[in-house]
Design an enzyme around this catalytic site. Structure first.
Site: not given
Length: 317
Positions: A38, A149, A32-34, A36, A177
């Site tokens: 990440g 979280s 999820g690095a693209n 935020g 979540y």
């Protein structure tokens, strides 16, 4: 010689990205690095000298993000909501992997399922990372960091819904979540237990960003919650770089296995990274084992025999 005043100032200094040790020669994967947290994690590690792989669902967006990073990076496709994609990513890996950072996640979205039929938040946030970690583990040399979280403490997250992990007929975005974030912590607990039993020096840790302003909040299923989060993002939240600090601290500092890192401020919403506590449900070894066994059954992926696996990896070059 340091003066008394300079010593006092040093003692007050909060840990930041500039305190990351030299990462030259090390390789990291960040899911999820693209955007935020990440991309902030990728940039900090790359600036410190690591070669970082952006593991992303959309390579086009990943390449655009990679162009903003100062350092050595590459982009590889990984869709955590598709176990075939997870297997393909892991099968293509060659050589050592120092850091695996399980950062990707979806939050409070409308009810949906992964390609394999799992509830989307549980399937992406936990099961995808569970499979990825176990498949890559023979290559990992240092540690696995999984982003959880504070939502693991929510009322609907006081236990795993083992009789209905997909929450069929009882789905709410917040419950799903919270369960997925509780699963992240139980996964870390049992992973560390298994690594220790296998005699491995690899460590499993978890981290949470506090309240960080990222794109996740914009996908909330509730219009009211989206509005409230927008206000919170403006007046309370940290930016993504500050939110990534607990992950970076867990990834680079000498911390105990199964440690959990979060911000040190009020309510763990913001502040400098430090070791923090977790709920009783997230500390239950019986639930951790039960979740592990359920995850193996659902994904078809098991904990590797590390001694044999390491020899196979070495032989394959």
């Amino acid at each position: 010689m340091a003066t008394k005043d300079s010593a006092v100032e040093q003692s007050k200094k909060k840990w930041g990205a500039g305190d990351i040790g030299d990462q030259t020669g090390r390789t990291a994967v960040v899911t999820g690095a693209n955007s935020g947290l990440g991309i902030a994690t990728v940039d900090a590690l790359a600036r410190a000298g690591a070669h970082v792989v952006l593991a992303v669902r959309d390579p086009g967006r990943g390449e655009a993000a990679a162009r903003t990073v100062h350092g050595s990076v590459e982009v590889r496709r990984l869709d955590l909501a598709d176990l075939a994609s997870v297997r393909e990513f892991a099968a293509s890996w060659r050589g050592d992997l120092d850091l695996l950072i399980n950062n990707a996640g979806v939050m409070n979205i409308p009810e949906a399922t992964t390609k394999d039929g799992f509830e989307m938040q549980f399937g992406t946030n936990h099961l995808g990372h569970f499979a990825l970690t176990n498949l890559l583990l023979p290559h990992v040399t240092d540690r696995v960091v999984t982003v959880s979280s504070g939502a693991h403490r929510m009322p609907g997250s006081t236990h795993m819904h083992f009789g209905n992990l997909n929450l069929t007929g009882e789905y709410t975005p917040i419950t799903a979540y919270g369960q997925s974030k509780l699963a992240n912590l139980l996964f870390t607990l049992e992973l560390q237990s298994r690594l220790a039993a296998a005699g491995s020096s690899v460590r499993a840790l978890a981290a949470h960003p506090g309240w960080a302003a990222t794109g996740l909040q914009g996908h909330d299923a509730s219009v009211v919650r989206r509005a409230l989060m927008a206000v919170g993002n403006r007046f309370i939240a940290q930016d993504n770089r500050a939110g990534a600090l607990p992950t970076l601290y867990a990834a680079t500092e000498d911390l105990p296995g199964a440690g959990y890192v979060g911000p040190d401020g009020f309510g763990e919403m913001r502040g400098a990274p430090t070791l923090v506590g977790r709920s009783a449900a997230a500390s239950d070894p019986v639930s951790a084992v039960r979740l592990w066994r359920a995850s193996e059954e659902l994904t078809g992926v098991t904990f590797p025999r590390l001694g044999e696996a390491a020899r196979a990896v070495a032989a394959a070059g």
